[in-house]
Design a protein around this motif. Sequence first.
Motif, mmCIF file in Angstrom:
data_model
loop_
_atom_site.group_PDB
_atom_site.id
_atom_site.type_symbol
_atom_site.label_atom_id
_atom_site.label_comp_id
_atom_site.label_asym_id
_atom_site.label_seq_id
_atom_site.Cartn_x
_atom_site.Cartn_y
_atom_site.Cartn_z
ATOM 1 N N GLY A 26 32.556 34.491 46.942
ATOM 2 C CA GLY A 26 32.892 34.952 48.283
ATOM 3 C C GLY A 26 31.754 35.453 49.139
ATOM 4 N N GLY A 27 30.557 35.520 48.618
ATOM 5 C CA GLY A 27 29.444 35.976 49.445
ATOM 6 C C GLY A 27 29.058 34.926 50.472
ATOM 7 N N GLY A 28 28.098 35.281 51.325
ATOM 8 C CA GLY A 28 27.636 34.333 52.323
ATOM 9 C C GLY A 28 26.934 35.011 53.469
ATOM 10 N N LEU A 29 26.763 34.231 54.528
ATOM 11 C CA LEU A 29 26.082 34.699 55.738
ATOM 12 C C LEU A 29 27.111 34.892 56.839
ATOM 13 C CD1 LEU A 29 23.519 35.184 57.481
ATOM 14 C CD2 LEU A 29 23.457 32.707 57.854
ATOM 15 N N VAL A 30 27.056 36.037 57.485
ATOM 16 C CA VAL A 30 28.016 36.322 58.552
ATOM 17 C C VAL A 30 27.311 37.128 59.639
ATOM 18 C CG1 VAL A 30 28.820 38.462 57.469
ATOM 19 C CG2 VAL A 30 30.347 37.212 59.008
ATOM 20 N N GLN A 31 27.784 36.993 60.852
ATOM 21 C CA GLN A 31 27.219 37.775 61.945
ATOM 22 C C GLN A 31 27.768 39.206 61.920
ATOM 23 O OE1 GLN A 31 28.043 35.572 65.565
ATOM 24 N NE2 GLN A 31 26.002 34.640 65.508
ATOM 25 N N ALA A 32 27.009 40.114 62.483
ATOM 26 C CA ALA A 32 27.466 41.497 62.588
ATOM 27 C C ALA A 32 28.825 41.548 63.271
ATOM 28 C CB ALA A 32 26.447 42.328 63.357
ATOM 29 N N GLY A 33 29.707 42.374 62.717
ATOM 30 C CA GLY A 33 31.063 42.473 63.232
ATOM 31 C C GLY A 33 32.045 41.553 62.532
ATOM 32 N N GLY A 34 31.524 40.643 61.744
ATOM 33 C CA GLY A 34 32.370 39.696 61.043
ATOM 34 C C GLY A 34 32.944 40.249 59.750
ATOM 35 N N SER A 35 33.623 39.369 59.023
ATOM 36 C CA SER A 35 34.306 39.758 57.787
ATOM 37 C C SER A 35 34.001 38.785 56.656
ATOM 38 C CB SER A 35 35.817 39.793 58.013
ATOM 39 O OG SER A 35 36.182 40.734 58.998
ATOM 40 N N LEU A 36 34.057 39.301 55.454
ATOM 41 C CA LEU A 36 33.961 38.498 54.247
ATOM 42 C C LEU A 36 34.877 39.114 53.200
ATOM 43 C CD1 LEU A 36 30.115 37.857 53.748
ATOM 44 C CD2 LEU A 36 31.851 36.125 54.282
ATOM 45 N N ARG A 37 35.327 38.290 52.264
ATOM 46 C CA ARG A 37 36.091 38.806 51.139
ATOM 47 C C ARG A 37 35.450 38.342 49.836
ATOM 48 N NH1 ARG A 37 42.351 37.950 49.170
ATOM 49 N NH2 ARG A 37 41.537 35.911 48.532
ATOM 50 N N LEU A 38 35.130 39.302 49.002
ATOM 51 C CA LEU A 38 34.582 39.008 47.682
ATOM 52 C C LEU A 38 35.694 39.054 46.649
ATOM 53 C CD1 LEU A 38 31.339 41.208 47.760
ATOM 54 C CD2 LEU A 38 31.692 38.892 48.646
ATOM 55 N N SER A 39 35.561 38.201 45.647
ATOM 56 C CA SER A 39 36.522 38.171 44.545
ATOM 57 C C SER A 39 35.782 38.294 43.214
ATOM 58 C CB SER A 39 37.315 36.864 44.555
ATOM 59 O OG SER A 39 38.008 36.688 45.759
ATOM 60 N N CYS A 40 36.462 38.893 42.247
ATOM 61 C CA CYS A 40 35.881 39.015 40.907
ATOM 62 C C CYS A 40 37.004 38.910 39.892
ATOM 63 C CB CYS A 40 35.150 40.338 40.766
ATOM 64 S SG CYS A 40 34.562 40.691 39.094
ATOM 65 N N ALA A 41 36.915 37.893 39.055
ATOM 66 C CA ALA A 41 37.912 37.684 38.014
ATOM 67 C C ALA A 41 37.375 38.210 36.686
ATOM 68 C CB ALA A 41 38.253 36.205 37.896
ATOM 69 N N ALA A 42 38.233 38.954 35.990
ATOM 70 C CA ALA A 42 37.859 39.522 34.696
ATOM 71 C C ALA A 42 38.813 39.008 33.622
ATOM 72 C CB ALA A 42 37.913 41.047 34.767
ATOM 73 N N PRO A 43 38.400 39.076 32.375
ATOM 74 C CA PRO A 43 39.304 38.661 31.298
ATOM 75 C C PRO A 43 40.557 39.533 31.262
ATOM 76 C CG PRO A 43 37.054 38.809 30.506
ATOM 77 C CD PRO A 43 37.074 39.413 31.870
ATOM 78 N N ARG A 44 41.672 38.890 30.987
ATOM 79 C CA ARG A 44 42.933 39.612 30.960
ATOM 80 C C ARG A 44 42.923 40.743 29.928
ATOM 81 N NH1 ARG A 44 48.882 36.738 30.505
ATOM 82 N NH2 ARG A 44 50.112 38.627 30.834
ATOM 83 N N SER A 45 42.174 40.554 28.867
ATOM 84 C CA SER A 45 42.175 41.519 27.772
ATOM 85 C C SER A 45 41.683 42.894 28.199
ATOM 86 C CB SER A 45 41.309 41.007 26.623
ATOM 87 O OG SER A 45 39.984 40.771 27.073
ATOM 88 N N ILE A 46 40.854 42.961 29.233
ATOM 89 C CA ILE A 46 40.338 44.260 29.660
ATOM 90 C C ILE A 46 40.796 44.650 31.049
ATOM 91 C CG2 ILE A 46 38.276 44.045 28.215
ATOM 92 C CD1 ILE A 46 36.709 43.487 30.814
ATOM 93 N N PHE A 47 41.245 43.684 31.851
ATOM 94 C CA PHE A 47 41.523 43.949 33.255
ATOM 95 C C PHE A 47 42.527 45.077 33.435
ATOM 96 C CE2 PHE A 47 41.234 42.913 37.652
ATOM 97 C CZ PHE A 47 42.483 43.158 38.190
ATOM 98 N N ARG A 48 43.543 45.109 32.601
ATOM 99 C CA ARG A 48 44.624 46.062 32.783
ATOM 100 C C ARG A 48 44.248 47.498 32.440
ATOM 101 N NH1 ARG A 48 49.704 43.586 33.424
ATOM 102 N NH2 ARG A 48 49.568 41.318 33.279
ATOM 103 N N ILE A 49 43.151 47.693 31.738
ATOM 104 C CA ILE A 49 42.780 49.051 31.342
ATOM 105 C C ILE A 49 41.466 49.497 31.954
ATOM 106 C CG2 ILE A 49 43.997 48.855 29.148
ATOM 107 C CD1 ILE A 49 41.249 48.473 27.815
ATOM 108 N N THR A 50 40.859 48.637 32.731
ATOM 109 C CA THR A 50 39.513 48.927 33.171
ATOM 110 C C THR A 50 39.465 49.450 34.599
ATOM 111 O OG1 THR A 50 37.277 47.989 33.186
ATOM 112 C CG2 THR A 50 39.009 46.662 34.149
ATOM 113 N N VAL A 51 38.411 50.187 34.892
ATOM 114 C CA VAL A 51 38.097 50.544 36.272
ATOM 115 C C VAL A 51 37.254 49.408 36.835
ATOM 116 C CG1 VAL A 51 36.953 52.166 37.818
ATOM 117 C CG2 VAL A 51 38.135 53.006 35.765
ATOM 118 N N MET A 52 37.749 48.775 37.872
ATOM 119 C CA MET A 52 37.002 47.691 38.509
ATOM 120 C C MET A 52 36.275 48.242 39.731
ATOM 121 S SD MET A 52 37.596 45.030 36.649
ATOM 122 C CE MET A 52 36.860 43.788 37.714
#
Length: 116
Positions: free
Chosen positions: A8-34
């Motif tokens: 989700g990274g990239g180049l954007v002009q000031a005032g714009g928007s971006l959305r980053l995503s991060c996928a983690a293994p199911r085995s830890i996702f439910r108990i972890t602080v992301m």
Amino acid sequence: QVQLVESGGGLVQAGGSLRLSCAAPRSIFRITVMGWYRQAPGKQRELVATHTSGGSTNYADSVKGRFTISRDTAKNTVYLQMNSLKPEDTAVYYCNSAVPGGPSYWGQGTQVTVSS
């Protein structure tokens, strides 16, 4: 070996928007602080936002009101919605997964560049 997959990274002009995503293994996702951290050239890595498995969130003062962290348990994914981006937000953004009382894992990093 735990792998966090960012996108989700990239180049954007000031005032714009971006959305980053991060996928983690199911085995830890439910108990972890992301979380999301960032590191600008010549600076130390700093906290951007965190999201606990219980739903609590925490933000750096510099991004409050502009960034939103969320997590989708069904997809084992955490998101960082970044609005009203500023040139000073330019950095490599890293996803982090911290198991309480256990290890911490990092993504490979994704570049966010905000032009003025």
